[in-house]
Design a protein around this motif. Structure first.
Motif, PDB file in Angstrom:
ATOM      1  N   TRP B 243      55.198 -36.441 -61.766  1.00 36.33           N
ATOM      2  CA  TRP B 243      54.653 -35.334 -61.190  1.00 36.33           C
ATOM      3  C   TRP B 243      53.303 -35.371 -60.784  1.00 36.33           C
ATOM      4  N   GLY B 244      52.936 -34.648 -59.848  1.00 35.73           N
ATOM      5  CA  GLY B 244      51.568 -34.517 -59.221  1.00 35.73           C
ATOM      6  C   GLY B 244      51.189 -33.220 -59.622  1.00 35.73           C
ATOM      7  N   VAL B 245      49.830 -32.965 -59.972  1.00 36.64           N
ATOM      8  CA  VAL B 245      49.364 -31.767 -60.239  1.00 36.64           C
ATOM      9  C   VAL B 245      47.913 -31.659 -59.462  1.00 36.64           C
ATOM     10  N   VAL B 246      47.726 -30.506 -58.862  1.00 32.05           N
ATOM     11  CA  VAL B 246      46.720 -30.187 -58.057  1.00 32.05           C
ATOM     12  C   VAL B 246      46.262 -28.943 -57.911  1.00 32.05           C
ATOM     13  N   ASP B 247      44.783 -28.608 -58.214  1.00 24.35           N
ATOM     14  CA  ASP B 247      43.955 -27.405 -58.368  1.00 24.35           C
ATOM     15  C   ASP B 247      43.421 -27.272 -57.074  1.00 24.35           C
ATOM     16  N   LEU B 248      43.670 -25.943 -56.298  1.00 25.11           N
ATOM     17  CA  LEU B 248      43.082 -25.777 -54.957  1.00 25.11           C
ATOM     18  C   LEU B 248      43.083 -24.267 -54.700  1.00 25.11           C
ATOM     19  N   ILE B 249      42.269 -24.021 -53.650  1.00 24.30           N
ATOM     20  CA  ILE B 249      42.357 -22.588 -53.018  1.00 24.30           C
ATOM     21  C   ILE B 249      43.473 -22.927 -52.015  1.00 24.30           C
ATOM     22  N   VAL B 250      44.576 -21.954 -51.887  1.00 21.76           N
ATOM     23  CA  VAL B 250      45.533 -22.036 -51.111  1.00 21.76           C
ATOM     24  C   VAL B 250      45.414 -21.098 -49.766  1.00 21.76           C
ATOM     25  N   ASP B 251      45.889 -21.619 -48.797  1.00 18.02           N
ATOM     26  CA  ASP B 251      46.256 -20.579 -47.953  1.00 18.02           C
ATOM     27  C   ASP B 251      47.934 -20.818 -47.604  1.00 18.02           C
ATOM     28  N   ARG B 277      39.506 -16.728 -60.962  1.00 16.00           N
ATOM     29  CA  ARG B 277      38.651 -16.439 -59.805  1.00 16.00           C
ATOM     30  C   ARG B 277      37.398 -17.489 -59.869  1.00 16.00           C
ATOM     31  N   ILE B 278      37.023 -18.004 -58.925  1.00 14.66           N
ATOM     32  CA  ILE B 278      35.837 -18.799 -59.219  1.00 14.66           C
ATOM     33  C   ILE B 278      34.488 -18.051 -58.430  1.00 14.66           C
ATOM     34  N   ALA B 279      33.422 -18.828 -58.402  1.00 16.16           N
ATOM     35  CA  ALA B 279      32.215 -18.255 -58.281  1.00 16.16           C
ATOM     36  C   ALA B 279      32.087 -17.928 -56.661  1.00 16.16           C
ATOM     37  N   THR B 280      32.882 -18.358 -55.654  1.00 13.46           N
ATOM     38  CA  THR B 280      32.973 -17.996 -54.359  1.00 13.46           C
ATOM     39  C   THR B 280      33.757 -16.536 -54.145  1.00 13.46           C
ATOM     40  N   GLY B 281      34.351 -16.233 -55.136  1.00 11.25           N
ATOM     41  CA  GLY B 281      35.238 -14.867 -55.091  1.00 11.25           C
ATOM     42  C   GLY B 281      36.539 -15.310 -54.981  1.00 11.25           C
ATOM     43  N   GLU B 282      36.976 -16.527 -54.470  1.00 14.06           N
ATOM     44  CA  GLU B 282      38.296 -17.039 -54.362  1.00 14.06           C
ATOM     45  C   GLU B 282      38.899 -17.311 -55.481  1.00 14.06           C
ATOM     46  N   TYR B 283      40.259 -17.312 -55.428  1.00 13.15           N
ATOM     47  CA  TYR B 283      41.183 -17.568 -56.652  1.00 13.15           C
ATOM     48  C   TYR B 283      41.955 -19.056 -56.622  1.00 13.15           C
ATOM     49  N   LEU B 284      41.881 -19.787 -57.671  1.00 14.21           N
ATOM     50  CA  LEU B 284      42.427 -21.026 -57.953  1.00 14.21           C
ATOM     51  C   LEU B 284      43.905 -20.903 -57.946  1.00 14.21           C
ATOM     52  N   THR B 285      44.656 -22.129 -57.446  1.00 12.27           N
ATOM     53  CA  THR B 285      46.078 -22.066 -57.761  1.00 12.27           C
ATOM     54  C   THR B 285      46.292 -23.641 -58.136  1.00 12.27           C
ATOM     55  N   ARG B 286      47.125 -23.545 -59.293  1.00 15.89           N
ATOM     56  CA  ARG B 286      47.453 -24.914 -59.632  1.00 15.89           C
ATOM     57  C   ARG B 286      48.914 -25.260 -59.317  1.00 15.89           C
ATOM     58  N   LEU B 287      49.309 -26.310 -58.742  1.00 18.76           N
ATOM     59  CA  LEU B 287      50.706 -26.548 -58.393  1.00 18.76           C
ATOM     60  C   LEU B 287      50.998 -27.813 -59.080  1.00 18.76           C
ATOM     61  N   TYR B 288      52.141 -27.718 -59.800  1.00 24.79           N
ATOM     62  CA  TYR B 288      52.686 -28.953 -60.427  1.00 24.79           C
ATOM     63  C   TYR B 288      54.073 -29.308 -59.502  1.00 24.79           C
ATOM     64  N   VAL B 289      53.887 -30.656 -59.059  1.00 22.71           N
ATOM     65  CA  VAL B 289      54.924 -30.925 -57.913  1.00 22.71           C
ATOM     66  C   VAL B 289      55.817 -31.971 -58.624  1.00 22.71           C
ATOM     67  N   HIS B 290      57.017 -31.957 -58.299  1.00 22.48           N
ATOM     68  CA  HIS B 290      57.951 -33.148 -58.817  1.00 22.48           C
ATOM     69  C   HIS B 290      57.974 -34.080 -57.540  1.00 22.48           C
ATOM     70  N   VAL B 291      57.443 -35.243 -58.114  1.00 19.34           N
ATOM     71  CA  VAL B 291      57.469 -36.243 -56.802  1.00 19.34           C
ATOM     72  C   VAL B 291      58.757 -36.883 -56.638  1.00 19.34           C
ATOM     73  N   GLN B 292      59.431 -36.255 -55.491  1.00 19.37           N
ATOM     74  CA  GLN B 292      60.780 -36.525 -55.457  1.00 19.37           C
ATOM     75  C   GLN B 292      60.930 -37.895 -54.553  1.00 19.37           C
ATOM     76  N   GLU B 293      61.691 -38.776 -54.993  1.00 22.59           N
ATOM     77  CA  GLU B 293      61.918 -39.912 -54.235  1.00 22.59           C
ATOM     78  C   GLU B 293      63.197 -40.562 -54.739  1.00 22.59           C
ATOM     79  N   GLU B 294      64.067 -40.879 -53.886  1.00 23.11           N
ATOM     80  CA  GLU B 294      65.267 -41.542 -54.301  1.00 23.11           C
ATOM     81  C   GLU B 294      65.257 -42.780 -54.967  1.00 23.11           C
ATOM     82  N   VAL B 295      65.930 -42.780 -56.050  1.00 26.14           N
ATOM     83  CA  VAL B 295      65.754 -44.156 -56.651  1.00 26.14           C
ATOM     84  C   VAL B 295      67.304 -44.984 -56.422  1.00 26.14           C
ATOM     85  N   LYS B 296      66.986 -45.874 -55.867  1.00 22.62           N
ATOM     86  CA  LYS B 296      68.381 -46.658 -55.624  1.00 22.62           C
ATOM     87  C   LYS B 296      68.252 -47.938 -56.226  1.00 22.62           C
ATOM     88  N   PRO B 297      68.776 -48.015 -57.443  1.00 25.54           N
ATOM     89  CA  PRO B 297      68.669 -49.381 -58.137  1.00 25.54           C
ATOM     90  C   PRO B 297      68.970 -50.662 -57.428  1.00 25.54           C
TER      91      PRO B 297
END
Lengths: 663, 663
Positions: B243-251, B277-297
């Protein structure tokens, strides 16, 4: 979790700090002190609750130490304050600054009032002369009978409130309060410097210095030098009711010692105020004791001075006899057949004796020759009254609260461009002097009733319990602080609500220009969070447009959509961020998404857009018809300014143009 | 008010300070470090949430800087923490310490969860190959489905929680955390000093020193040196889910970006966690993303290493390819047809990639040769798991919470006198190891389901939305922290509640030994204050007897009166103040007075005596029959220890004798 790759922006570490209030934009030139003289934009004399609160507010709005000075004659912050009560409205205001939590958890929450009166003789059982008939509980009622976010008062040491304010101040000001510094002289000297016409002499251990300023605020108490320099006196008079007050840990079998009590007995009156827990784990009690003594006018003196003169001189004589012991003895007399005494020899914390008086200053401001409001007085400097209704600290802090945002708007160039003499600043006196007068009138009635006797109706001086309860209940608007209503002025358009808002029970929340916006519980659209609506009206100096959309919100051409789009346009006409938009909807379903409503809502109010009926029915509480909607403009202090129909965006625009500078 | 006489005791000025927790009595000899060696009663290695929380607790219970040392290898407190979620139970515990307010107001309250799944084709409208069918919202449910004082989670930067803890620590400890100090060696050396047998080497910029202690607590993370010194390993395995995880301000135009979301799409899975909410007045979002990739042994490698080996090596290869861009791209794939991107080039705060793993240490303590528990591990040092269920910081802090009061009771001589090897301290491992095992099992199920596909049921790897929701709901006891149940031990008498407590819905509040006491709203008898019952169970290290009186309370010879008098006697058998008494009554009327009930109530519980049915029906919520009443003993951490009938005071006495030293 086992991380194998990680990246972090350095700004992220800053997120650990507590949030700061966002300062207001400044459109006027930055203040750069020039010349050899010490200069400020604002000087506050006195760091009691009124002065300190004003400094905290101005510092949070954006005045730095170079613009703002607060002095106090005392050498330290720790002091023995007399006041101890915070009203629901003051709690709301402290809440809007994030400063209420310690007060709520560490103070004593007063939820109920018990009324005690002389025991009624049963019909068959007359009392013989000299027999003590004692007291009995007549009723227990809620202490706060009006709608309020915090439905109780809080009692806590005044010094603690000052410390909480000062802790917050230190986050915004490196200097804090300049102590051991006393104002010795104040005058307006426009010739010397027309922009900094107020000249003050300050005495401190390092000597006497002269300071110039744009504005001076006197928060320097009942004997205010600032007020005297303005040539003003407190007007009114002191009654001959003498009271003792004592803070102690009691030992008693009186059942209501932890409730606020109004006790009327054949032996006099006592008011019980439960107080906070202290470090020993014990709980303080405050007793107000009417010092009962027969006044038998001496006929010779009556002949010479008249009845009034005699009463006054008797009062003077009586007050010299008051000691801690006499106060406690009198309390014991009133509470019979219950016993009450200090739990140990050193259980008395503080005691004092005072005469009730209600006095108020005729003016609260002094202008220079151009009509600019230069000198202000707040708190005890402009009004004193009895402590019975628990008003003192509250009214004083609310003076500062009212002044603070008007002063910063004026200094920051946010008020409408006009000739010298900012009209917004004029409203400080208009609003607060009115409240002070009303309050003093109420307090006079309330406290003299309190000092009177309640009995079986066997004399003219007697008062029925019902009469007393009536004054107590109608007075709840004042004593809670929630019934305060500012008079018509530039910032209050009373007539605007007619035909839009339905109902007249303003104490229950019906919208009314001049009154504060009651809190309601609302559910946020974007995340389903349960919120207190007042949390979107923090004390940051911003105006807010509160839009009650109507049931046609989802119709793209409906009045709601049109109004929202127009509001969006209005926001762009004023300095960025100085007006915020809060939106409620009356729809039953929350399943609609952003694309179903005007884009303006997500752009300006993503985190301030609520279902206004699911948790509490805000439309009903505020008196707004969900079929028609409404728009309310809420001032930076949380009071309603004007109210308009959804389609009458013109009214909103005109009102705001009178309050704020346009771009 | 115009005061003319005033007296004030100097102690009154102290009342302005914030209240301190009352330290526990100490019956063991005061700790006086003697000899040339540096010695402590307790050393904590690591000042993350687990270590810092333990230090705060021990300092508040009464350990001073000379008894207690906490070291951390990092030079400053500001750090980039990964964890961000606080469960309702953790909020309750922080509330019991007066530390929850800033978290509640400044954090993001997560009230709801939205589930998104692949869009269902309508019957008449099949999708052709290659067409993106996108996602749709299946449902929105409350994030916390169990009864809790705070019915939501809170997300906030871990560093902020650490700062709040450290601010509080500084009120009790002048030293605070000793930073830039790293444990390099740990051993038990009873020969050298049998009372201070734990020997540790600490390296700091000023050199390496040796320190002796009674107890060492390893809060030193997943690679814990303390754990390794005990000869223990984390057992379990790492999955191949990356998994990847990222904290950001999203659009984004995704409608539920401010809700916690579990999104399953044909393109993979994403979990959305709204943040503060952070000091700029914006709100953070955290995304947990399952890193999808075909496993072909690759068939050659399969031959050599077997399928499992191939999967692992594939995972290693895949994780090297993960970048911020690839995480964001994958998130965009999953969210189609909605767009999602950073709002600006510098909008990403933090990102990381990790492999899910669930591992737990076999033992949590090490004893010396006499059976005394000398070395403990807490937090990541004893368990790691996926972040999906938001457990990390919570479980770690609760390890410390469990250990803290047992350790201080042992050190202060408050535990029953017994042979070396304090039985109370044994329960730390019994209780926390059980929870860790259960949690890891749940987390394994939960996170692998999360990494699986939800679809139309067209393959074995697919999972129906109903299956997923079921695990989510039953898991709510864990994910809220409110369903934690400690196993039978000296401090938990499971069978005691049978026949006394009615009902089995423990998540709704039914009393259950081993589970925490749910909060209820109660009205206090003495002053009518509305209170949260949990506020009478603050984390001060005290046991409490919670007495549910029965309807016969006003009968002087009834079982309630008798029980109250007996409880009063029990209190005097233990060190003063170590057991507190809280009393509820089920009577409809509040008009009775103190003299109508046993004196014991006013003496011991004046401010802890409530109407238990007027606001919420505590009897019903807790499963207690108001006609019969009950007694519950609540441990210092708020968990129920035992339950007894009102007449069975013997059980209460026996249980408490097993927990505490008698006089």
């Amino acid at each position: 979790m086992p991380v194998f790759t990680e990246y972090s922006q350095s700004s992220r570490d800053l997120r650990v700090l507590p949030s700061f209030a966002t300062p207001l934009p400044r459109l006027s030139p930055k203040f750069e002190p020039a010349g050899p003289e010490e200069k400020y934009e604002v000087v506050i004399a006195g760091a009691g609750p009124a002065g300190l609160f004003l400094e905290v507010l101005l510092a949070r709005y954006g005045l730095t130490d170079s613009s703002l000075l607060c002095i106090d004659s005392k050498p330290t912050a720790l002091k023995s304050g007399q006041a101890d009560g915070l009203q629901p409205r003051t709690l709301e205001v402290l809440g809007s600054l994030g400063l209420v939590e310690e007060i709520l958890t560490q103070g004593c929450q007063m939820w109920e009032v018990a009324f005690w009166n002389p025991k009624q003789a049963s019909v068959s059982n007359g009392y013989t002369n000299g027999e003590i008939r004692g007291i009995e509980r007549t009723s227990i009622v809620p202490d706060v009978a009006v709608a309020a976010r915090f439905p109780h008062e809080v009692t806590i040491h005044q010094g603690r409130i000052e410390r909480i304010l000062e802790d917050d101040l230190k986050r915004y000001s490196a200097r804090g309060v300049q102590r051991s510094s006393r104002l010795t002289k104040v005058l307006i000297d426009e010739a010397g410097d027309p922009d900094f016409p107020v000249l003050a002499e300050i005495e401190s251990p390092s000597g006497v210095r002269t300071v110039r300023m744009k504005h001076l605020v006197g928060a320097d108490g009942a004997h205010s030098l600032v007020r005297r320099s303005m040539g003003l006196k407190l007007q009114g008079e002191t009654s001959d009711f003498i009271w003792g007050v004592v803070d102690l840990i009691v030992d008693t079998d009186f059942p209501d010692i932890r409730r606020r009590c109004a006790i009327h007995s054949d032996n006099g009156s006592v008011m019980v105020i439960p107080r906070e827990r202290i470090a020993t784990g014990e709980y303080l009690t405050r007793l107000y004791v009417h010092v009962q003594e027969e006044v038998k006018p001496d006929s010779d003196i009556v002949a010479e001075e008249g009845i009034e003169g005699v009463r006054k001189s008797e009062a003077r004589a009586r007050r010299e006899k008051i000691t801690m012991e006499s106060i406690l003895e009198q309390a014991q007399e009133v509470l019979k057949p219950y016993y009450i005494k200090p739990i140990s020899a050193d259980a008395v914390d503080w005691w004092a004796a005072y005469q009730i008086g209600q006095r108020v200053s005729e003016r609260f401001v002094q202008q220079d020759s151009k009509g600019v409001n230069r000198v202000f007085i707040v708190g005890d400097a402009c009004h004193t009254h009895s402590p019975k209704a628990g008003q003192g600290m509250n009214v004083s802090m609310m003076d500062s609260y009212n002044l603070s945002w008007k002063l910063i708007h004026s200094l920051h160039g946010l008020t409408p461009a006009s000739k010298p003499g900012d009209k917004i600043l004029d409203t400080f006196e208009t609003e607060r002097q009115t409240i002070a007068q009303e309050l003093i009138a109420f307090d006079k009635e309330f406290s003299s009733m309190f000092s009177g006797k309640i009995g079986a109706g066997d004399g003219q001086e007697c008062l029925t319990h019902e009469q007393f309860l009536e004054v107590f209940s109608t007075g709840n608007g004042f004593t809670s602080g929630c019934g305060i209503e500012y008079p018509e002025n530039l910032l209050v358009e009373k007539a605007s609500s007619e035909g839009i808002v339905h109902g007249r029970d303003y104490l229950s929340g019906i919208l009314r220009p001049g009154r504060r916006l009651l809190n309601v519980k609302v559910k946020r659209h974007t995340d389903g969070a349960r919120r207190d609506l007042q949390d979107d009206f923090p004390s940051t100096g911003r105006f807010r447009i509160l839009c009650f959309t109507s049931a046609d919100l989802l119709t793209p051409t409906g009045i709601s959509s049109t109004a929202l789009t127009h509001i969006s346009t209005i926001l762009t006409q004023f300095p960025a961020g100085i007006i915020e938009s809060v939106v409620l909807h009356p729809l039953e379903s929350n399943t609609f998404v952003w694309s179903d409503i005007p884009k303006a809502v997500k752009t300006h109010s993503e985190m301030r857009f609520y279902n206004g009926t699911e948790l509490e029915n805000a439309y009903k509480i505020y008196g707004v018809d969900p079929r028609k909607g409404a728009i309310a403009v809420v001032r930076p202090d949380g009071y309603i300014g004007t109210i308009a129909e959804l389609k009458d965006i013109e009214r909103v625009w005109e009102f705001l143009k009178g309050c704020l500078r346009t771009l």
